[in-house]
Write a protein that holds these residues in place. Structure first.
Motif, mmCIF file in Angstrom:
data_model
loop_
_atom_site.group_PDB
_atom_site.id
_atom_site.type_symbol
_atom_site.label_atom_id
_atom_site.label_comp_id
_atom_site.label_asym_id
_atom_site.label_seq_id
_atom_site.Cartn_x
_atom_site.Cartn_y
_atom_site.Cartn_z
ATOM 1 N N ALA A 359 0.885 -1.257 0.109
ATOM 2 C CA ALA A 359 0.081 -0.027 0.040
ATOM 3 C C ALA A 359 0.867 1.339 0.018
ATOM 4 C CB ALA A 359 -0.946 -0.157 1.294
ATOM 5 N N ASP A 360 1.893 1.176 0.762
ATOM 6 C CA ASP A 360 2.669 2.572 0.932
ATOM 7 C C ASP A 360 3.405 2.838 -0.428
ATOM 8 O OD1 ASP A 360 2.073 2.971 3.409
ATOM 9 O OD2 ASP A 360 3.660 1.677 4.289
ATOM 10 N N THR A 361 4.248 1.714 -1.089
ATOM 11 C CA THR A 361 4.908 2.076 -2.274
ATOM 12 C C THR A 361 3.883 2.206 -3.470
ATOM 13 O OG1 THR A 361 4.823 -0.270 -2.590
ATOM 14 C CG2 THR A 361 6.840 0.341 -1.495
ATOM 15 N N ASP A 362 2.842 1.645 -3.439
ATOM 16 C CA ASP A 362 1.755 1.809 -4.468
ATOM 17 C C ASP A 362 1.310 3.389 -4.426
ATOM 18 O OD1 ASP A 362 2.066 -0.548 -5.430
ATOM 19 O OD2 ASP A 362 0.130 -1.197 -4.873
ATOM 20 N N ALA A 363 1.279 3.780 -3.129
ATOM 21 C CA ALA A 363 0.690 5.280 -2.987
ATOM 22 C C ALA A 363 1.630 6.405 -3.526
ATOM 23 C CB ALA A 363 0.210 5.574 -1.567
ATOM 24 N N HIS A 369 3.788 9.543 -10.461
ATOM 25 C CA HIS A 369 3.434 9.393 -11.727
ATOM 26 C C HIS A 369 2.382 10.483 -11.861
ATOM 27 C CE1 HIS A 369 1.196 7.378 -15.037
ATOM 28 N NE2 HIS A 369 2.307 7.579 -15.505
ATOM 29 N N ALA A 370 1.566 10.860 -11.037
ATOM 30 C CA ALA A 370 0.443 11.888 -11.313
ATOM 31 C C ALA A 370 1.074 13.174 -11.563
ATOM 32 C CB ALA A 370 -0.564 11.890 -10.000
ATOM 33 N N ALA A 371 2.179 13.344 -10.868
ATOM 34 C CA ALA A 371 2.846 14.727 -10.989
ATOM 35 C C ALA A 371 3.304 15.171 -12.502
ATOM 36 C CB ALA A 371 3.990 14.822 -10.366
ATOM 37 N N ASP A 372 3.646 14.095 -13.305
ATOM 38 C CA ASP A 372 3.903 14.343 -14.640
ATOM 39 C C ASP A 372 3.695 13.163 -15.486
ATOM 40 O OD1 ASP A 372 4.737 15.224 -17.079
ATOM 41 O OD2 ASP A 372 6.506 16.513 -16.313
ATOM 42 N N PRO A 373 2.795 12.417 -15.904
ATOM 43 C CA PRO A 373 2.483 11.076 -16.318
ATOM 44 C C PRO A 373 3.174 11.280 -17.900
ATOM 45 C CG PRO A 373 0.513 12.176 -16.244
ATOM 46 C CD PRO A 373 1.317 13.096 -15.553
ATOM 47 N N GLU A 374 3.354 12.279 -18.448
ATOM 48 C CA GLU A 374 3.872 12.413 -19.826
ATOM 49 C C GLU A 374 5.500 12.108 -19.725
ATOM 50 O OE1 GLU A 374 4.346 12.391 -24.072
ATOM 51 O OE2 GLU A 374 2.657 12.063 -22.739
ATOM 52 N N ALA A 375 5.989 12.670 -18.744
ATOM 53 C CA ALA A 375 7.685 12.722 -18.456
ATOM 54 C C ALA A 375 8.031 11.586 -17.859
ATOM 55 C CB ALA A 375 8.097 14.047 -18.124
ATOM 56 N N PHE A 376 7.250 10.835 -16.809
ATOM 57 C CA PHE A 376 7.723 9.938 -15.848
ATOM 58 C C PHE A 376 7.215 8.465 -16.427
ATOM 59 C CE2 PHE A 376 7.997 13.074 -11.925
ATOM 60 C CZ PHE A 376 8.787 13.696 -12.647
ATOM 61 N N LEU A 377 7.891 7.768 -16.552
ATOM 62 C CA LEU A 377 7.740 6.240 -16.915
ATOM 63 C C LEU A 377 7.489 5.377 -15.767
ATOM 64 C CD1 LEU A 377 7.188 4.193 -19.187
ATOM 65 C CD2 LEU A 377 9.553 3.739 -19.250
ATOM 66 N N TYR A 378 6.514 4.808 -15.312
ATOM 67 C CA TYR A 378 6.184 4.187 -14.115
ATOM 68 C C TYR A 378 6.354 2.604 -14.361
ATOM 69 C CZ TYR A 378 3.336 2.538 -10.222
ATOM 70 O OH TYR A 378 3.117 1.814 -9.001
ATOM 71 N N ASP A 379 7.483 2.157 -14.054
ATOM 72 C CA ASP A 379 7.644 0.763 -14.124
ATOM 73 C C ASP A 379 6.766 0.030 -13.066
ATOM 74 O OD1 ASP A 379 8.519 -1.871 -14.249
ATOM 75 O OD2 ASP A 379 10.575 -1.404 -14.522
ATOM 76 N N ASP A 380 5.449 -0.415 -13.356
ATOM 77 C CA ASP A 380 4.596 -1.163 -12.511
ATOM 78 C C ASP A 380 4.441 -2.355 -12.584
ATOM 79 O OD1 ASP A 380 3.541 -0.660 -14.998
ATOM 80 O OD2 ASP A 380 1.406 -0.251 -14.262
ATOM 81 N N ARG A 381 5.409 -3.190 -13.592
ATOM 82 C CA ARG A 381 5.254 -4.372 -13.715
ATOM 83 C C ARG A 381 5.824 -5.156 -12.559
ATOM 84 N NH1 ARG A 381 10.075 -4.752 -18.068
ATOM 85 N NH2 ARG A 381 10.848 -3.600 -16.467
ATOM 86 N N SER A 382 5.214 -6.543 -12.621
ATOM 87 C CA SER A 382 5.247 -7.451 -11.447
ATOM 88 C C SER A 382 6.748 -8.172 -11.769
ATOM 89 C CB SER A 382 4.386 -8.602 -11.185
ATOM 90 O OG SER A 382 2.951 -7.776 -11.027
ATOM 91 N N GLU A 383 7.739 -7.318 -11.664
ATOM 92 C CA GLU A 383 9.125 -8.199 -12.098
ATOM 93 C C GLU A 383 10.084 -7.875 -10.846
ATOM 94 O OE1 GLU A 383 10.423 -9.649 -14.357
ATOM 95 O OE2 GLU A 383 9.168 -9.171 -16.150
ATOM 96 N N ARG A 384 10.856 -8.674 -10.740
ATOM 97 C CA ARG A 384 12.066 -8.780 -9.713
ATOM 98 C C ARG A 384 12.732 -7.109 -9.722
ATOM 99 N NH1 ARG A 384 15.841 -11.346 -11.124
ATOM 100 N NH2 ARG A 384 15.377 -12.046 -13.211
ATOM 101 N N ALA A 385 13.172 -6.485 -8.753
ATOM 102 C CA ALA A 385 13.654 -5.503 -8.401
ATOM 103 C C ALA A 385 15.065 -5.374 -9.578
ATOM 104 C CB ALA A 385 14.092 -5.283 -7.191
ATOM 105 N N GLN A 400 16.134 8.135 -11.906
ATOM 106 C CA GLN A 400 15.278 6.945 -11.383
ATOM 107 C C GLN A 400 14.656 7.387 -10.082
ATOM 108 O OE1 GLN A 400 17.614 3.443 -11.432
ATOM 109 N NE2 GLN A 400 18.406 3.995 -13.587
ATOM 110 N N LEU A 401 13.489 7.219 -9.889
ATOM 111 C CA LEU A 401 12.832 7.412 -8.666
ATOM 112 C C LEU A 401 12.555 6.177 -8.054
ATOM 113 C CD1 LEU A 401 10.405 10.485 -9.694
ATOM 114 C CD2 LEU A 401 12.421 10.589 -8.300
ATOM 115 N N ILE A 402 13.187 5.647 -6.971
ATOM 116 C CA ILE A 402 13.259 4.299 -6.710
ATOM 117 C C ILE A 402 12.368 4.167 -5.336
ATOM 118 C CG2 ILE A 402 14.419 2.399 -5.679
ATOM 119 C CD1 ILE A 402 16.715 3.601 -7.479
ATOM 120 N N VAL A 403 11.159 3.441 -5.159
ATOM 121 C CA VAL A 403 10.456 3.320 -4.143
ATOM 122 C C VAL A 403 10.317 1.782 -3.581
ATOM 123 C CG1 VAL A 403 7.998 3.847 -3.431
ATOM 124 C CG2 VAL A 403 8.949 5.257 -5.167
#
Length: 438
Positions: A359-363, A369-385, A400-403
């Motif tokens: 919940a915390d990382t998703d939020a 991502h909402a701050a600039d959805p055109e310029a920020f690529l959100y890696d939301d895949r279910s992949e290993r870090a 890179q914005l690492i959460v």
């Protein structure tokens, strides 16, 4: 943009046909795909880079008074016969006939077309000067296309053409365009050194090529360090004042710069040893002054102030827009992947969610991502870090914005600068401010 929905087909393996770093990385990072020998399709991320380069090129062309036009890719052979270049150009020109047996060609350059267009419209010296440019696809039938977009058969190019009443005015146009080029390359985040060059089949007697410094460049270069120390964007040059342009031009050309072919050992000895630089360069731009070569051969004239007709003086100015993508990568990459300059990167930052479903990382990721959805690529895949880190480095996002869950509980984000590998742990607001204003 969410990576789970994006068409960004990265490759883990190095393609066998790719011989140089830029070709390998453009394929692996999902920027291009080959459709036939020397011809490439541009995928979404690659097209974003191409469009960013185009935008900067256009802005600097407009800043020196050039006006944009768009000429056809398919040209009639007739103007080329008038100029004498139809047979002289060589097998690189793709010639064809339409169903009515008219001779056509896929344009490798546009001196003839623009001269014909100008000649149909301009009648008086009062209509001079004129500087026209386009960003258009071109085709040269390279015998052995290689190195990806660096030496392909189809390529995107900015070509500009100047028309002036006198030699002095034509040289001023040439100097104005040199300033535009130096500012363009600086804004693209690369060092490009102007070198005296051979005019080749274009013709004329004044020419400079611009080489991006890169270890894999095809040309050896020698230059005075003063040329890479200049801030061309800060130069106070009045583009309407010939004396100001001449001062700028002399400052550039009096500093030694030459390729292997034009290298003068005696002149090189006069450069202070501490200022001497040697390296490799990739040609990404070329400017020419060639006088009345085309207006005279094609019968284009305007009426002067005295009522007598004269042939306007011309110059042409090219930048390899698609070639620049490869050249920038050659100059800016490491073993992990591309390192994009901020000004041309397809995305300004990648958001790496290290634990989707938490919940915390998703939020926090959604907030970023909402701050600039055109310029920020959100890696939301279910992949290993590790997969996410590797892909982010490969694609070369400047930030890179690492959460992760630990920092997310404290409302923190790890910010990584791709070019330097610097890392900062910041609040969400601080991270956004750093990435968006840097």
């Amino acid at each position: 943009m969410r990576l789970s929905r994006a068409f960004l087909p990265t490759l883990k393996e190095v393609p066998a046909e790719a011989q140089i770093a830029s070709h390998r990385l453009m394929l692996r990072a999902g920027l291009i795909r080959q459709t036939s020998a020397g011809i490439y399709a541009w995928l979404p991320a690659g097209l974003r880079v191409l469009r960013n380069i185009e935008r900067i090129v256009r802005e600097e062309q407009n800043a020196v008074g050039a006006q944009e036009v768009l000429m056809p890719t398919i040209q009639s052979a007739e103007p080329w016969r008038q100029s004498g270049r139809y047979d002289a150009y060589g097998p690189e020109m793709l010639r064809l006939r339409d169903r009515q047996d008219r001779e056509l060609l896929y344009g490798p350059t546009n001196e003839e077309v623009i001269t014909d267009i100008f000649g149909q419209s301009a009648k008086s010296y009062r209509e001079l000067p004129q500087m026209l440019y386009q960003v258009q696809w071109k085709f040269r039938d390279e015998l052995r296309p290689r190195f990806g977009v660096m030496r392909g058969r189809e390529f995107l190019m900015k070509d500009a053409y100047s028309f002036d009443a006198t030699y002095e005015a034509a040289v001023a146009s040439y100097r104005r365009m040199m300033l535009a080029y130096l500012r363009t390359f600086q804004r693209l985040g690369v060092r490009a050194v102007p070198m005296v060059a051979d005019t080749g089949p274009i013709g004329g007697n004044l020419s400079h090529e611009f080489l991006i410094l890169a270890p894999t460049g095809e040309s050896g270069v020698f230059y005075d360090a003063a040329l890479e120390e200049q801030d061309w964007l800060a130069q106070d040059v009045d583009i309407e004042d010939d004396r100001s342009l001449e001062t700028f031009f002399n400052q550039v050309t009096q500093s030694y710069a030459a390729t292997d072919e034009m290298h003068d050992a005696q002149a090189w000895e006069k450069v202070p040893e501490a200022q001497r630089r040697e390296g490799r360069g990739i040609e990404v731009g070329h400017i020419f002054y060639f006088g009345t070569k085309y207006t005279e051969s094609m019968g284009v004239s305007v009426t002067g102030a005295d009522g007598a007709p004269f042939h306007p003086q011309m110059g042409s100015y090219g930048i390899g827009v698609s070639r620049l993508v490869g050249a920038i990568i050659e100059a800016s990459h490491d073993d992990a992947g591309v390192i994009w300059p901020d000004s041309v990167a397809p995305f300004r930052a990648a958001i790496l969610n290290l634990k989707p479903g938490d919940a915390d990382t998703d939020a926090i990721c959604e907030q970023l991502h909402a701050a600039d959805p055109e310029a920020f690529l959100y890696d939301d895949r279910s992949e290993r870090a590790g997969v996410k880190f590797n892909d982010a480095d490969l694609m070369g996002h400047p930030w890179q914005l690492i959460v992760g869950p630990r920092a997310a509980k404290e409302g923190k984000v790890e910010v990584k600068r791709r070019a330097t590998n610097e890392r900062f742990e910041l609040s969400v607001a601080e991270a956004l401010a750093k990435v968006q204003t840097a």
